[in-house]
Write a protein that holds these residues in place. Structure first.
Motif, short mmCIF file in Angstrom:
data_model
loop_
_atom_site.label_atom_id
_atom_site.label_comp_id
_atom_site.label_asym_id
_atom_site.label_seq_id
_atom_site.Cartn_x
_atom_site.Cartn_y
_atom_site.Cartn_z
N GLN A 124 -11.96 61.35 17.37
CA GLN A 124 -12.73 60.96 18.54
C GLN A 124 -14.05 61.72 18.59
O GLN A 124 -15.09 61.17 18.98
CB GLN A 124 -11.94 61.18 19.82
CG GLN A 124 -12.58 60.51 21.01
CD GLN A 124 -11.78 60.57 22.30
OE1 GLN A 124 -12.36 60.59 23.37
NE2 GLN A 124 -10.47 60.58 22.22
N ALA A 125 -14.03 62.99 18.18
CA ALA A 125 -15.27 63.78 18.14
C ALA A 125 -16.27 63.16 17.18
O ALA A 125 -17.45 63.00 17.50
CB ALA A 125 -14.96 65.22 17.73
N LEU A 126 -15.80 62.78 16.00
CA LEU A 126 -16.66 62.17 14.99
C LEU A 126 -17.31 60.89 15.53
O LEU A 126 -18.49 60.63 15.31
CB LEU A 126 -15.85 61.88 13.72
CG LEU A 126 -16.60 61.49 12.47
CD1 LEU A 126 -17.59 62.57 12.05
CD2 LEU A 126 -15.61 61.21 11.34
N GLY A 127 -16.53 60.12 16.28
CA GLY A 127 -17.06 58.90 16.87
C GLY A 127 -17.98 59.12 18.06
O GLY A 127 -18.76 58.24 18.42
N SER A 128 -17.92 60.30 18.67
CA SER A 128 -18.75 60.63 19.83
C SER A 128 -20.04 61.33 19.44
O SER A 128 -20.93 61.50 20.28
CB SER A 128 -17.97 61.57 20.78
OG SER A 128 -16.76 61.00 21.19
N ARG A 175 -14.71 54.34 16.26
CA ARG A 175 -15.96 54.61 15.55
C ARG A 175 -15.77 55.77 14.58
O ARG A 175 -16.25 55.73 13.45
CB ARG A 175 -17.09 54.93 16.54
CG ARG A 175 -18.43 55.11 15.85
CD ARG A 175 -19.56 55.47 16.82
NE ARG A 175 -19.74 54.45 17.83
CZ ARG A 175 -19.70 54.66 19.14
NH1 ARG A 175 -19.48 55.87 19.63
NH2 ARG A 175 -19.89 53.67 19.98
N GLY A 176 -15.06 56.80 14.99
CA GLY A 176 -14.78 57.92 14.10
C GLY A 176 -13.99 57.50 12.89
O GLY A 176 -14.24 57.96 11.77
N GLY A 177 -13.02 56.61 13.09
CA GLY A 177 -12.23 56.10 11.96
C GLY A 177 -13.08 55.35 10.96
O GLY A 177 -12.89 55.48 9.74
N PHE A 178 -14.06 54.57 11.44
CA PHE A 178 -14.98 53.87 10.52
C PHE A 178 -15.88 54.88 9.81
O PHE A 178 -16.16 54.73 8.62
CB PHE A 178 -15.83 52.85 11.29
CG PHE A 178 -15.08 51.60 11.66
CD1 PHE A 178 -14.69 50.68 10.69
CD2 PHE A 178 -14.74 51.34 12.98
CE1 PHE A 178 -14.00 49.53 11.02
CE2 PHE A 178 -14.05 50.20 13.32
CZ PHE A 178 -13.67 49.29 12.35
N ARG A 179 -16.34 55.89 10.55
CA ARG A 179 -17.24 56.87 9.95
C ARG A 179 -16.58 57.67 8.83
O ARG A 179 -17.27 58.16 7.94
CB ARG A 179 -17.78 57.82 11.03
CG ARG A 179 -18.84 57.17 11.90
CD ARG A 179 -19.35 58.12 12.97
NE ARG A 179 -20.51 57.55 13.64
CZ ARG A 179 -21.12 58.08 14.67
NH1 ARG A 179 -20.67 59.23 15.19
NH2 ARG A 179 -22.17 57.50 15.21
N LEU A 180 -15.27 57.80 8.86
CA LEU A 180 -14.57 58.51 7.78
C LEU A 180 -14.81 57.85 6.42
O LEU A 180 -14.73 58.50 5.38
CB LEU A 180 -13.06 58.54 8.04
CG LEU A 180 -12.55 59.54 9.05
CD1 LEU A 180 -11.06 59.33 9.26
CD2 LEU A 180 -12.84 60.96 8.62
#
Length: 199
Positions: free
Chosen positions: A68-72, A176-181
């Protein structure tokens, strides 16, 4: 919930979806893309489970707060605090996400998580819980000196007002964080865990 049950339910929910890869936000510590301890609030069997084989696709696993942090993330040095069953914590610095376990640090007669997690909300009621959240957030901001602080998780909506220097996150940011991975290795933000896997 066991990992086998999770996989079965996800496959049912995703029937007919086209997908090449899977991202998993795991509610516990993850090292080199693998859970290293059983989750406190789920069933057993997560450590050592072969998620790629179960899904039949490449899988990346990251701590759920870190996802969630990565997506934020919008830039600089960001502190993420997830108010949910426990207290999820992560930092993102210049696009590199670092999951942390700050919720288990000593605080008053227990840990941060004991006071601002779901058990603390139920034990102290909303009014006292909100005071504990404000105090914990103030302490962590003072210690870590982030440029940006995001308070997310399912219980952020129970706050009447956000502590100073904070913005609200949303569970949808975990997607969004999951996609960014899976973004290009040179794209920002990226997971530090992913970089270690590639080495």
């Amino acid at each position: 919930m066991s990992p086998k049950r999770m996989v079965a339910e996800v496959k049912t929910l995703a029937t007919g979806w086209m997908h090449d890869v899977v991202s998993i936000g795991y509610p516990g510590p993850v090292l080199r893309g693998r859970p290293v301890a059983e989750p406190r609030n789920l069933g057993r069997g997560w450590v050592g489970f072969d998620f790629a084989a179960a899904f039949g696709r490449p899988v990346q696993i990251i701590n759920d707060a870190a996802m969630q942090a990565l997506g934020s993330y919008k830039g600089g040095k960001m502190l993420f605090l997830g108010l949910g069953t426990g207290l999820g914590t992560a930092m993102v610095v210049e696009g590199i996400v670092e999951p942390m376990e700050l919720g288990h640090l000593p605080y008053k007669k227990g840990t941060y998580e004991d006071y601002v997690g779901r058990a603390g909300l139920e034990r102290y009621g909303k009014k006292k819980w909100r005071r504990h959240v404000a105090d914990v957030v103030t302490r962590l901001i003072a210690a870590l000196e982030p440029d940006d602080t995001v308070i997310g998780g399912g219980n952020v909506s129970k706050l009447e007002a956000l502590p100073p220097q904070c913005r609200a996150g949303d569970n949808i940011n975990a997607f969004r964080g999951g996609f960014r991975l899976w973004e290009d290795e040179n794209a920002s933000p990226r997971s530090r865990t992913r970089s270690k896997q590639k080495a």
